[in-house]
Design a protein around this motif. Structure first.
Motif, PDB file in Angstrom:
ATOM      1  N   THR A 109       0.823  -1.221   0.000  1.00 25.22           N
ATOM      2  CA  THR A 109       0.000   0.000   0.000  1.00 25.22           C
ATOM      3  C   THR A 109       0.862   1.278   0.000  1.00 25.22           C
ATOM      4  O   THR A 109       0.361   2.353   0.315  1.00 25.22           O
ATOM      5  CB  THR A 109      -0.955   0.021   1.224  1.00 25.22           C
ATOM      6  N   ILE A 110       2.154   1.132  -0.333  1.00 22.85           N
ATOM      7  CA  ILE A 110       3.036   2.311  -0.300  1.00 22.85           C
ATOM      8  C   ILE A 110       3.517   2.684  -1.694  1.00 22.85           C
ATOM      9  O   ILE A 110       3.878   1.816  -2.497  1.00 22.85           O
ATOM     10  CB  ILE A 110       4.264   2.061   0.612  1.00 22.85           C
ATOM     11  N   ILE A 111       3.510   3.984  -1.971  1.00 24.51           N
ATOM     12  CA  ILE A 111       4.066   4.510  -3.229  1.00 24.51           C
ATOM     13  C   ILE A 111       5.138   5.538  -2.860  1.00 24.51           C
ATOM     14  O   ILE A 111       4.867   6.474  -2.101  1.00 24.51           O
ATOM     15  CB  ILE A 111       2.961   5.185  -4.069  1.00 24.51           C
ATOM     16  N   VAL A 112       6.345   5.340  -3.376  1.00 23.48           N
ATOM     17  CA  VAL A 112       7.443   6.286  -3.108  1.00 23.48           C
ATOM     18  C   VAL A 112       7.600   7.210  -4.317  1.00 23.48           C
ATOM     19  O   VAL A 112       7.587   6.763  -5.462  1.00 23.48           O
ATOM     20  CB  VAL A 112       8.788   5.542  -2.911  1.00 23.48           C
ATOM     21  N   ILE A 113       7.742   8.493  -4.014  1.00 23.22           N
ATOM     22  CA  ILE A 113       8.007   9.493  -5.060  1.00 23.22           C
ATOM     23  C   ILE A 113       9.420  10.011  -4.830  1.00 23.22           C
ATOM     24  O   ILE A 113       9.771  10.388  -3.705  1.00 23.22           O
ATOM     25  CB  ILE A 113       7.028  10.691  -4.933  1.00 23.22           C
ATOM     26  N   ASN A 114      10.219  10.060  -5.893  1.00 24.58           N
ATOM     27  CA  ASN A 114      11.594  10.515  -5.708  1.00 24.58           C
ATOM     28  C   ASN A 114      12.116  11.128  -7.008  1.00 24.58           C
ATOM     29  O   ASN A 114      11.467  11.022  -8.060  1.00 24.58           O
ATOM     30  CB  ASN A 114      12.477   9.337  -5.281  1.00 24.58           C
ATOM     31  N   SER A 115      13.270  11.778  -6.908  1.00 21.98           N
ATOM     32  CA  SER A 115      13.870  12.369  -8.113  1.00 21.98           C
ATOM     33  C   SER A 115      15.339  12.678  -7.859  1.00 21.98           C
ATOM     34  O   SER A 115      15.843  12.509  -6.744  1.00 21.98           O
ATOM     35  CB  SER A 115      13.130  13.656  -8.503  1.00 21.98           C
ATOM     36  N   LEU A 116      15.995  13.161  -8.896  1.00 19.74           N
ATOM     37  CA  LEU A 116      17.412  13.553  -8.764  1.00 19.74           C
ATOM     38  C   LEU A 116      17.556  15.052  -8.520  1.00 19.74           C
ATOM     39  O   LEU A 116      18.667  15.557  -8.389  1.00 19.74           O
ATOM     40  CB  LEU A 116      18.163  13.176 -10.052  1.00 19.74           C
ATOM     41  N   SER A 117      16.428  15.763  -8.469  1.00 16.13           N
ATOM     42  CA  SER A 117      16.476  17.227  -8.431  1.00 16.13           C
ATOM     43  C   SER A 117      17.321  17.763  -7.287  1.00 16.13           C
ATOM     44  O   SER A 117      18.170  18.627  -7.484  1.00 16.13           O
ATOM     45  CB  SER A 117      15.065  17.801  -8.309  1.00 16.13           C
ATOM     46  N   LYS A 118      17.079  17.274  -6.076  1.00 12.69           N
ATOM     47  CA  LYS A 118      17.749  17.851  -4.904  1.00 12.69           C
ATOM     48  C   LYS A 118      18.998  17.060  -4.535  1.00 12.69           C
ATOM     49  O   LYS A 118      19.978  17.645  -4.084  1.00 12.69           O
ATOM     50  CB  LYS A 118      16.794  17.886  -3.704  1.00 12.69           C
ATOM     51  N   SER A 119      18.964  15.746  -4.723  1.00 14.69           N
ATOM     52  CA  SER A 119      20.113  14.930  -4.310  1.00 14.69           C
ATOM     53  C   SER A 119      21.329  15.172  -5.191  1.00 14.69           C
ATOM     54  O   SER A 119      22.462  15.024  -4.756  1.00 14.69           O
ATOM     55  CB  SER A 119      19.741  13.442  -4.333  1.00 14.69           C
ATOM     56  N   HIS A 120      21.109  15.570  -6.455  1.00 15.66           N
ATOM     57  CA  HIS A 120      22.223  15.744  -7.388  1.00 15.66           C
ATOM     58  C   HIS A 120      22.211  17.095  -8.098  1.00 15.66           C
ATOM     59  O   HIS A 120      22.841  17.244  -9.156  1.00 15.66           O
ATOM     60  CB  HIS A 120      22.209  14.622  -8.438  1.00 15.66           C
ATOM     61  N   ALA A 121      21.501  18.075  -7.540  1.00  9.69           N
ATOM     62  CA  ALA A 121      21.410  19.403  -8.171  1.00  9.69           C
ATOM     63  C   ALA A 121      20.999  19.269  -9.638  1.00  9.69           C
ATOM     64  O   ALA A 121      21.678  19.750 -10.541  1.00  9.69           O
ATOM     65  CB  ALA A 121      22.745  20.143  -8.039  1.00  9.69           C
ATOM     66  N   MET A 122      19.875  18.600  -9.869  1.00 10.03           N
ATOM     67  CA  MET A 122      19.431  18.338 -11.242  1.00 10.03           C
ATOM     68  C   MET A 122      17.976  18.778 -11.455  1.00 10.03           C
ATOM     69  O   MET A 122      17.216  18.123 -12.169  1.00 10.03           O
ATOM     70  CB  MET A 122      19.594  16.840 -11.560  1.00 10.03           C
ATOM     71  N   THR A 123      17.602  19.903 -10.852  1.00 16.05           N
ATOM     72  CA  THR A 123      16.199  20.344 -10.948  1.00 16.05           C
ATOM     73  C   THR A 123      15.736  20.494 -12.398  1.00 16.05           C
ATOM     74  O   THR A 123      14.621  20.131 -12.737  1.00 16.05           O
ATOM     75  CB  THR A 123      16.001  21.686 -10.213  1.00 16.05           C
ATOM     76  N   GLY A 124      16.613  21.052 -13.227  1.00 12.87           N
ATOM     77  CA  GLY A 124      16.198  21.345 -14.599  1.00 12.87           C
ATOM     78  C   GLY A 124      16.161  20.131 -15.514  1.00 12.87           C
ATOM     79  O   GLY A 124      15.695  20.224 -16.643  1.00 12.87           O
ATOM     80  N   LEU A 177      13.861  14.733 -13.991  1.00 16.84           N
ATOM     81  CA  LEU A 177      13.934  13.279 -13.959  1.00 16.84           C
ATOM     82  C   LEU A 177      13.548  12.780 -12.562  1.00 16.84           C
ATOM     83  O   LEU A 177      14.249  13.051 -11.587  1.00 16.84           O
ATOM     84  CB  LEU A 177      15.367  12.846 -14.336  1.00 16.84           C
ATOM     85  N   GLY A 178      12.422  12.103 -12.511  1.00 15.55           N
ATOM     86  CA  GLY A 178      11.961  11.539 -11.243  1.00 15.55           C
ATOM     87  C   GLY A 178      11.332  10.177 -11.488  1.00 15.55           C
ATOM     88  O   GLY A 178      11.331   9.676 -12.617  1.00 15.55           O
ATOM     89  N   TRP A 179      10.777   9.601 -10.432  1.00 15.35           N
ATOM     90  CA  TRP A 179      10.175   8.284 -10.584  1.00 15.35           C
ATOM     91  C   TRP A 179       9.203   7.989  -9.443  1.00 15.35           C
ATOM     92  O   TRP A 179       9.206   8.670  -8.426  1.00 15.35           O
ATOM     93  CB  TRP A 179      11.258   7.194 -10.630  1.00 15.35           C
ATOM     94  N   ALA A 180       8.404   6.962  -9.683  1.00 10.82           N
ATOM     95  CA  ALA A 180       7.564   6.413  -8.614  1.00 10.82           C
ATOM     96  C   ALA A 180       7.930   4.949  -8.455  1.00 10.82           C
ATOM     97  O   ALA A 180       8.292   4.276  -9.441  1.00 10.82           O
ATOM     98  CB  ALA A 180       6.093   6.566  -8.954  1.00 10.82           C
ATOM     99  N   ILE A 181       7.859   4.473  -7.216  1.00 13.76           N
ATOM    100  CA  ILE A 181       8.088   3.053  -6.918  1.00 13.76           C
ATOM    101  C   ILE A 181       6.824   2.544  -6.229  1.00 13.76           C
ATOM    102  O   ILE A 181       6.295   3.213  -5.325  1.00 13.76           O
ATOM    103  CB  ILE A 181       9.303   2.875  -5.975  1.00 13.76           C
ATOM    104  N   GLY A 182       6.335   1.408  -6.668  1.00 11.10           N
ATOM    105  CA  GLY A 182       5.118   0.872  -6.052  1.00 11.10           C
ATOM    106  C   GLY A 182       4.792  -0.510  -6.579  1.00 11.10           C
ATOM    107  O   GLY A 182       5.591  -1.117  -7.325  1.00 11.10           O
ATOM    108  N   PRO A 183       3.604  -1.026  -6.244  1.00 13.03           N
ATOM    109  CA  PRO A 183       3.210  -2.357  -6.703  1.00 13.03           C
ATOM    110  C   PRO A 183       3.127  -2.429  -8.238  1.00 13.03           C
ATOM    111  O   PRO A 183       2.855  -1.420  -8.899  1.00 13.03           O
ATOM    112  CB  PRO A 183       1.816  -2.548  -6.090  1.00 13.03           C
TER     113      PRO A 183
END
Ligand code: PMP
Length: 395
Positions: free
Chosen positions: A231-246, A249-255
Protein backbone atom coordinates in the motif's frame (compact mmCIF):
# COMPACT_ATOMS: atom_id res chain seq x y z
CA UNK A 1 -23.87 28.06 -23.05
CA UNK A 2 -20.83 30.22 -23.68
CA UNK A 3 -18.74 29.32 -26.72
CA UNK A 4 -15.50 29.71 -24.83
CA UNK A 5 -15.46 28.08 -21.44
CA UNK A 6 -12.65 26.45 -19.49
CA UNK A 7 -12.99 23.25 -17.52
CA UNK A 8 -13.62 23.19 -13.77
CA UNK A 9 -10.19 21.55 -13.50
CA UNK A 10 -8.61 24.95 -14.17
CA UNK A 11 -10.16 26.24 -10.93
CA UNK A 12 -8.68 23.36 -8.98
CA UNK A 13 -5.27 24.08 -10.48
CA UNK A 14 -5.28 27.78 -9.63
CA UNK A 15 -5.34 27.71 -5.82
CA UNK A 16 -3.25 29.85 -3.44
CA UNK A 17 -0.07 28.08 -4.61
CA UNK A 18 -0.29 29.82 -7.95
CA UNK A 19 0.11 33.19 -6.14
CA UNK A 20 2.69 32.10 -3.57
CA UNK A 21 5.64 32.88 -5.85
CA UNK A 22 4.58 36.45 -6.71
CA UNK A 23 7.06 38.12 -4.31
CA UNK A 24 9.85 35.93 -5.66
CA UNK A 25 8.92 36.83 -9.24
CA UNK A 26 9.06 40.54 -8.42
CA UNK A 27 12.48 39.98 -6.81
CA UNK A 28 13.79 38.10 -9.85
CA UNK A 29 12.64 40.91 -12.14
CA UNK A 30 14.36 43.53 -9.98
CA UNK A 31 17.56 41.45 -9.94
CA UNK A 32 17.59 41.42 -13.75
CA UNK A 33 17.27 45.20 -13.59
CA UNK A 34 20.42 45.28 -11.45
CA UNK A 35 19.15 45.40 -7.83
CA UNK A 36 21.26 43.48 -5.30
CA UNK A 37 18.68 41.18 -3.69
CA UNK A 38 19.30 38.07 -1.58
CA UNK A 39 16.79 35.70 -3.14
CA UNK A 40 15.86 32.91 -0.72
CA UNK A 41 12.48 32.28 -2.27
CA UNK A 42 13.21 29.46 -4.69
CA UNK A 43 13.55 25.75 -4.01
CA UNK A 44 16.42 25.29 -6.38
CA UNK A 45 19.93 24.58 -5.09
CA UNK A 46 22.50 27.16 -6.23
CA UNK A 47 24.80 24.28 -7.22
CA UNK A 48 25.79 23.01 -10.65
CA UNK A 49 25.03 19.46 -11.69
CA UNK A 50 28.29 17.52 -11.13
CA UNK A 51 30.59 17.40 -14.18
CA UNK A 52 30.56 13.61 -14.65
CA UNK A 53 26.76 13.64 -14.96
CA UNK A 54 26.87 16.43 -17.53
CA UNK A 55 29.51 14.48 -19.45
CA UNK A 56 27.29 11.39 -19.38
CA UNK A 57 24.56 13.48 -20.99
CA UNK A 58 26.81 14.71 -23.82
CA UNK A 59 27.97 11.15 -24.39
CA UNK A 60 24.37 9.89 -24.51
CA UNK A 61 23.50 12.48 -27.15
CA UNK A 62 26.62 11.60 -29.17
CA UNK A 63 25.70 7.92 -28.99
CA UNK A 64 22.33 8.65 -30.57
CA UNK A 65 20.15 8.40 -27.45
CA UNK A 66 17.81 10.94 -28.98
CA UNK A 67 14.75 8.79 -29.67
CA UNK A 68 11.52 7.89 -27.91
CA UNK A 69 12.26 5.83 -24.83
CA UNK A 70 10.16 2.91 -23.57
CA UNK A 71 7.07 4.35 -21.86
CA UNK A 72 7.92 3.16 -18.34
CA UNK A 73 11.51 4.34 -18.78
CA UNK A 74 14.80 3.06 -20.19
CA UNK A 75 15.32 -0.50 -18.96
CA UNK A 76 18.85 0.21 -17.65
CA UNK A 77 17.60 3.22 -15.73
CA UNK A 78 14.70 1.31 -14.18
CA UNK A 79 17.20 -1.35 -13.11
CA UNK A 80 19.51 1.33 -11.67
CA UNK A 81 16.62 2.97 -9.76
CA UNK A 82 15.57 -0.42 -8.37
CA UNK A 83 19.15 -1.10 -7.25
CA UNK A 84 19.47 2.37 -5.72
CA UNK A 85 16.15 1.83 -3.91
CA UNK A 86 17.29 -1.53 -2.54
CA UNK A 87 20.34 0.27 -1.16
CA UNK A 88 18.06 2.77 0.58
CA UNK A 89 15.17 0.57 1.70
CA UNK A 90 16.51 -3.00 1.62
CA UNK A 91 14.47 -6.02 0.54
CA UNK A 92 13.64 -6.94 -3.04
CA UNK A 93 12.70 -4.20 -5.51
CA UNK A 94 12.70 -4.88 -9.25
CA UNK A 95 12.45 -2.68 -12.33
CA UNK A 96 8.78 -3.81 -12.50
CA UNK A 97 8.20 -1.67 -9.40
CA UNK A 98 9.61 1.45 -11.06
CA UNK A 99 8.23 3.99 -13.53
CA UNK A 100 10.30 6.96 -14.73
CA UNK A 101 8.49 10.30 -14.75
CA UNK A 102 8.90 13.95 -15.51
CA UNK A 103 10.47 14.89 -12.16
CA UNK A 104 8.93 14.01 -8.82
CA UNK A 105 6.25 16.52 -9.76
CA UNK A 106 5.22 14.47 -12.79
CA UNK A 107 5.33 11.31 -10.68
CA UNK A 108 3.13 12.69 -7.94
CA UNK A 109 0.58 14.17 -10.34
CA UNK A 110 0.34 10.89 -12.27
CA UNK A 111 0.08 8.95 -9.00
CA UNK A 112 -3.04 10.79 -7.85
CA UNK A 113 -4.60 10.44 -11.30
CA UNK A 114 -4.03 6.69 -11.02
CA UNK A 115 -5.20 6.11 -7.43
CA UNK A 116 -8.01 8.63 -6.83
CA UNK A 117 -11.25 9.85 -8.31
CA UNK A 118 -14.27 11.98 -7.47
CA UNK A 119 -15.66 11.11 -4.05
CA UNK A 120 -12.30 10.01 -2.63
CA UNK A 121 -10.56 11.86 0.16
CA UNK A 122 -6.82 12.37 0.53
CA UNK A 123 -5.24 13.38 3.83
CA UNK A 124 -2.47 15.94 3.47
CA UNK A 125 -0.38 17.13 6.42
CA UNK A 126 -0.12 20.87 6.89
CA UNK A 127 2.12 22.80 6.33
CA UNK A 128 2.37 21.17 2.90
CA UNK A 129 4.32 21.61 -0.33
CA UNK A 130 2.34 24.31 -2.12
CA UNK A 131 1.40 22.34 -5.28
CA UNK A 132 -0.20 19.46 -3.30
CA UNK A 133 -3.77 20.82 -3.35
CA UNK A 134 -3.77 21.04 -7.14
CA UNK A 135 -2.10 17.65 -7.49
CA UNK A 136 -4.51 15.91 -5.14
CA UNK A 137 -7.74 17.51 -6.33
CA UNK A 138 -7.07 17.63 -10.09
CA UNK A 139 -8.69 14.23 -10.63
CA UNK A 140 -11.69 15.11 -8.45
CA UNK A 141 -10.57 13.90 -5.01
CA UNK A 142 -11.12 16.08 -1.95
CA UNK A 143 -8.13 17.19 0.09
CA UNK A 144 -8.52 16.86 3.86
CA UNK A 145 -5.80 18.68 5.79
CA UNK A 146 -4.40 17.78 9.18
CA UNK A 147 -2.52 20.70 10.69
CA UNK A 148 0.63 19.78 12.62
CA UNK A 149 1.98 22.05 15.38
CA UNK A 150 5.15 24.09 15.28
CA UNK A 151 5.36 23.89 19.07
CA UNK A 152 5.61 20.10 18.66
CA UNK A 153 8.11 20.38 15.79
CA UNK A 154 5.36 19.37 13.36
CA UNK A 155 5.55 15.80 14.66
CA UNK A 156 3.49 13.20 12.85
CA UNK A 157 0.41 13.15 15.04
CA UNK A 158 -1.30 9.79 14.42
CA UNK A 159 -4.28 10.60 16.64
CA UNK A 160 -5.12 13.67 14.58
CA UNK A 161 -4.65 11.70 11.37
CA UNK A 162 -6.95 8.90 12.53
CA UNK A 163 -9.61 11.47 13.45
CA UNK A 164 -9.52 12.76 9.88
CA UNK A 165 -9.92 9.32 8.29
CA UNK A 166 -13.37 8.41 6.94
CA UNK A 167 -14.61 5.52 4.81
CA UNK A 168 -13.79 7.71 1.81
CA UNK A 169 -10.10 8.11 2.66
CA UNK A 170 -8.15 6.71 -0.25
CA UNK A 171 -4.64 7.97 0.49
CA UNK A 172 -2.44 9.79 2.97
CA UNK A 173 0.37 11.92 1.58
CA UNK A 174 3.52 12.45 3.63
CA UNK A 175 6.71 14.37 2.87
CA UNK A 176 9.86 13.89 4.97
CA UNK A 177 12.15 15.80 5.06
CA UNK A 178 9.44 18.31 4.40
CA UNK A 179 9.05 21.40 2.31
CA UNK A 180 8.40 23.98 3.81
CA UNK A 181 9.31 23.21 7.46
CA UNK A 182 12.26 20.78 7.21
CA UNK A 183 10.46 18.23 9.40
CA UNK A 184 11.93 14.74 9.47
CA UNK A 185 9.69 11.94 10.74
CA UNK A 186 11.29 9.44 13.12
CA UNK A 187 11.25 5.67 12.88
CA UNK A 188 8.41 4.98 15.32
CA UNK A 189 5.94 7.34 13.66
CA UNK A 190 6.87 6.21 10.15
CA UNK A 191 6.29 2.60 11.20
CA UNK A 192 2.98 3.52 12.80
CA UNK A 193 1.58 5.27 9.74
CA UNK A 194 2.80 2.56 7.35
CA UNK A 195 1.10 -0.09 9.44
CA UNK A 196 -2.09 1.93 9.84
CA UNK A 197 -2.38 2.48 6.07
CA UNK A 198 -1.72 -1.17 5.33
CA UNK A 199 -4.26 -2.40 7.84
CA UNK A 200 -6.91 0.04 6.66
CA UNK A 201 -6.40 -0.31 2.89
CA UNK A 202 -5.24 3.26 2.47
CA UNK A 203 -2.47 4.24 0.07
CA UNK A 204 0.51 5.86 1.74
CA UNK A 205 2.17 8.18 -0.76
CA UNK A 206 5.59 9.22 0.49
CA UNK A 207 7.30 12.15 -1.23
CA UNK A 208 11.01 11.68 -0.55
CA UNK A 209 12.70 14.20 -2.83
CA UNK A 210 14.75 15.54 0.11
CA UNK A 211 15.77 12.06 1.36
CA UNK A 212 19.49 12.83 0.99
CA UNK A 213 19.31 16.02 3.08
CA UNK A 214 18.87 14.65 6.60
CA UNK A 215 21.05 16.39 9.18
CA UNK A 216 20.52 14.31 12.32
CA UNK A 217 20.68 10.70 11.22
CA UNK A 218 19.53 8.60 8.30
CA UNK A 219 16.34 9.13 6.35
CA UNK A 220 13.56 6.78 7.43
CA UNK A 221 11.16 5.65 4.71
CA UNK A 222 8.02 3.59 5.26
CA UNK A 223 9.12 1.60 2.20
CA UNK A 224 11.88 0.21 4.41
CA UNK A 225 9.23 -1.99 6.04
CA UNK A 226 8.77 -4.73 3.46
CA UNK A 227 5.55 -6.22 4.80
CA UNK A 228 3.62 -2.96 4.25
CA UNK A 229 4.89 -2.24 0.71
CA UNK A 230 1.65 -3.28 -1.00
CA UNK A 231 0.00 0.00 0.00
CA UNK A 232 3.04 2.31 -0.30
CA UNK A 233 4.07 4.51 -3.23
CA UNK A 234 7.44 6.29 -3.11
CA UNK A 235 8.01 9.49 -5.06
CA UNK A 236 11.59 10.52 -5.71
CA UNK A 237 13.87 12.37 -8.11
CA UNK A 238 17.41 13.55 -8.76
CA UNK A 239 16.48 17.23 -8.43
CA UNK A 240 17.75 17.85 -4.90
CA UNK A 241 20.11 14.93 -4.31
CA UNK A 242 22.22 15.74 -7.39
CA UNK A 243 21.41 19.40 -8.17
CA UNK A 244 19.43 18.34 -11.24
CA UNK A 245 16.20 20.34 -10.95
CA UNK A 246 16.20 21.34 -14.60
CA UNK A 247 16.68 17.82 -15.89
CA UNK A 248 13.12 16.85 -14.87
CA UNK A 249 13.93 13.28 -13.96
CA UNK A 250 11.96 11.54 -11.24
CA UNK A 251 10.18 8.28 -10.58
CA UNK A 252 7.56 6.41 -8.61
CA UNK A 253 8.09 3.05 -6.92
CA UNK A 254 5.12 0.87 -6.05
CA UNK A 255 3.21 -2.36 -6.70
CA UNK A 256 3.43 -3.80 -10.23
CA UNK A 257 -0.25 -3.10 -11.15
CA UNK A 258 0.12 0.51 -10.06
CA UNK A 259 3.27 0.82 -12.19
CA UNK A 260 1.38 -0.56 -15.21
CA UNK A 261 -1.31 2.11 -14.78
CA UNK A 262 1.34 4.80 -14.39
CA UNK A 263 2.88 3.59 -17.65
CA UNK A 264 -0.49 3.98 -19.41
CA UNK A 265 -0.74 7.44 -17.90
CA UNK A 266 2.75 8.28 -19.16
CA UNK A 267 1.72 7.24 -22.65
CA UNK A 268 -1.26 9.56 -22.57
CA UNK A 269 0.50 12.49 -20.92
CA UNK A 270 4.03 12.61 -22.31
CA UNK A 271 4.91 9.50 -24.30
CA UNK A 272 8.07 8.87 -22.33
CA UNK A 273 10.91 10.91 -20.89
CA UNK A 274 13.94 12.31 -22.79
CA UNK A 275 16.15 9.37 -23.68
CA UNK A 276 19.51 11.14 -23.23
CA UNK A 277 18.47 12.51 -19.82
CA UNK A 278 17.54 9.01 -18.69
CA UNK A 279 20.90 7.64 -19.77
CA UNK A 280 22.78 10.36 -17.91
CA UNK A 281 20.63 9.73 -14.83
CA UNK A 282 22.24 6.29 -14.51
CA UNK A 283 25.59 8.02 -13.85
CA UNK A 284 23.94 10.14 -11.14
CA UNK A 285 22.43 7.13 -9.37
CA UNK A 286 25.79 5.41 -9.14
CA UNK A 287 27.33 8.46 -7.44
CA UNK A 288 26.98 8.68 -3.67
CA UNK A 289 29.74 11.22 -2.95
CA UNK A 290 27.67 14.12 -4.32
CA UNK A 291 24.74 13.40 -2.03
CA UNK A 292 27.03 13.22 1.00
CA UNK A 293 28.75 16.50 0.07
CA UNK A 294 25.43 18.30 -0.45
CA UNK A 295 24.14 17.02 2.87
CA UNK A 296 27.17 18.44 4.71
CA UNK A 297 26.85 21.72 2.84
CA UNK A 298 23.16 22.23 3.63
CA UNK A 299 23.62 21.17 7.23
CA UNK A 300 26.27 23.82 7.69
CA UNK A 301 24.09 26.43 5.95
CA UNK A 302 21.16 25.48 8.17
CA UNK A 303 23.32 25.98 11.26
CA UNK A 304 24.64 29.37 10.17
CA UNK A 305 21.25 30.67 9.08
CA UNK A 306 19.30 29.45 12.10
CA UNK A 307 21.95 30.88 14.46
CA UNK A 308 21.39 34.22 12.76
CA UNK A 309 17.60 34.02 13.10
CA UNK A 310 17.86 33.09 16.78
CA UNK A 311 19.20 36.59 17.46
CA UNK A 312 15.57 37.70 17.35
CA UNK A 313 13.48 37.25 20.47
CA UNK A 314 10.29 37.48 18.45
CA UNK A 315 10.70 35.24 15.42
CA UNK A 316 9.97 31.56 16.06
CA UNK A 317 10.70 28.42 14.10
CA UNK A 318 11.12 24.71 14.46
CA UNK A 319 14.74 23.90 13.63
CA UNK A 320 14.75 22.12 10.29
CA UNK A 321 16.14 18.58 10.58
CA UNK A 322 16.48 18.18 6.83
CA UNK A 323 15.73 19.72 3.44
CA UNK A 324 16.48 23.28 2.38
CA UNK A 325 13.95 25.48 4.17
CA UNK A 326 12.98 27.03 7.46
CA UNK A 327 9.40 28.11 8.13
CA UNK A 328 9.55 31.29 10.16
CA UNK A 329 6.59 32.31 12.33
CA UNK A 330 6.36 36.08 12.14
CA UNK A 331 3.05 36.53 14.01
CA UNK A 332 4.74 38.64 16.72
CA UNK A 333 5.19 41.40 14.13
CA UNK A 334 1.42 41.63 13.62
CA UNK A 335 1.90 41.30 9.86
CA UNK A 336 0.61 38.53 7.64
CA UNK A 337 3.24 36.41 5.89
CA UNK A 338 2.29 38.11 2.63
CA UNK A 339 2.78 41.68 3.89
CA UNK A 340 5.95 40.68 5.76
CA UNK A 341 7.43 39.19 2.57
CA UNK A 342 6.46 42.21 0.44
CA UNK A 343 7.85 44.76 2.90
CA UNK A 344 10.98 42.73 3.59
CA UNK A 345 11.75 42.79 -0.10
CA UNK A 346 11.19 46.54 -0.33
CA UNK A 347 13.01 47.51 2.88
CA UNK A 348 15.79 44.96 3.16
CA UNK A 349 16.07 43.39 -0.29
CA UNK A 350 15.58 39.82 0.87
CA UNK A 351 13.09 37.61 -1.01
CA UNK A 352 11.14 34.92 0.87
CA UNK A 353 7.88 33.06 0.21
CA UNK A 354 4.72 34.00 2.16
CA UNK A 355 3.27 31.04 4.04
CA UNK A 356 -0.32 31.14 2.73
CA UNK A 357 0.55 28.72 -0.10
CA UNK A 358 1.54 26.05 2.44
CA UNK A 359 -1.82 25.91 4.19
CA UNK A 360 -4.32 28.04 6.09
CA UNK A 361 -2.70 27.42 9.47
CA UNK A 362 0.60 28.99 8.36
CA UNK A 363 -0.59 32.29 6.87
CA UNK A 364 1.52 34.04 9.51
CA UNK A 365 4.79 32.48 8.37
CA UNK A 366 7.33 32.89 5.59
CA UNK A 367 9.39 30.12 4.03
CA UNK A 368 13.08 30.83 3.65
CA UNK A 369 15.50 28.64 1.72
CA UNK A 370 19.09 28.42 2.95
CA UNK A 371 20.12 28.39 -0.63
CA UNK A 372 23.22 30.51 -0.92
CA UNK A 373 26.69 30.80 0.60
CA UNK A 374 27.11 31.22 4.34
CA UNK A 375 28.21 34.85 4.24
CA UNK A 376 25.08 35.88 2.33
CA UNK A 377 22.94 33.75 4.65
CA UNK A 378 24.36 35.48 7.72
CA UNK A 379 23.65 38.82 6.09
CA UNK A 380 20.10 37.74 5.14
CA UNK A 381 19.35 36.55 8.68
CA UNK A 382 20.52 39.84 10.18
CA UNK A 383 18.40 41.83 7.70
CA UNK A 384 15.33 39.70 8.54
CA UNK A 385 15.89 40.16 12.29
CA UNK A 386 16.46 43.92 11.83
CA UNK A 387 13.29 44.21 9.76
CA UNK A 388 11.20 42.37 12.37
CA UNK A 389 12.55 44.63 15.15
CA UNK A 390 11.74 47.69 13.06
CA UNK A 391 8.15 46.53 12.51
CA UNK A 392 7.79 45.82 16.22
CA UNK A 393 9.02 49.31 17.11
CA UNK A 394 6.38 50.61 14.74
CA UNK A 395 8.60 52.50 12.30
N1 PMP B 1 7.98 17.44 -3.74
C1 PMP B 1 8.49 18.43 -2.97
C2 PMP B 1 8.21 18.40 -1.52
C3 PMP B 1 9.26 19.44 -3.55
O1 PMP B 1 9.76 20.42 -2.79
C4 PMP B 1 9.49 19.42 -4.95
C5 PMP B 1 10.29 20.48 -5.65
N2 PMP B 1 10.35 21.70 -5.10
C6 PMP B 1 8.93 18.38 -5.69
C7 PMP B 1 8.17 17.40 -5.07
C8 PMP B 1 9.12 18.31 -7.17
O2 PMP B 1 10.46 17.94 -7.47
P1 PMP B 1 10.97 17.65 -8.93
O3 PMP B 1 11.93 18.73 -9.28
O4 PMP B 1 11.66 16.33 -8.86
O5 PMP B 1 9.79 17.61 -9.83
Amino acid sequence: MKKYELSTLTNRLSGPASKAWDVGDVASKRMIEGEDIIHLGVGDPDLDTPAHIREALFKAVDCGKTHYAPLAGEMHLRDAIAEHAMGLYGGKISSENVVVCNGAQGAIFATFQCICETGDEVIVLEPFYAPYPAVVTAGGAKMVTVALNREEDYRLDMDKIKEAVTDKTKAILINSPSNPAGTVFGEASVKQIARYCYENDIWLVTDEVYWSLCFDGDHISPYGIEKYRETIIVINSLSKSHAMTGWRLGWAIGPVDFIKSMTDYTQAAQFGINQFVQNAAIAALKDTSTTDQFNELFKSRRDVFCDGLRKSNHLCFSTPRGGMFVLLDISATGLSGKVFAEKLLDDEKVAVVPGFGFGQSVGNTVRIGYLCGEERLTEAASRIVRFAEKVLRGN
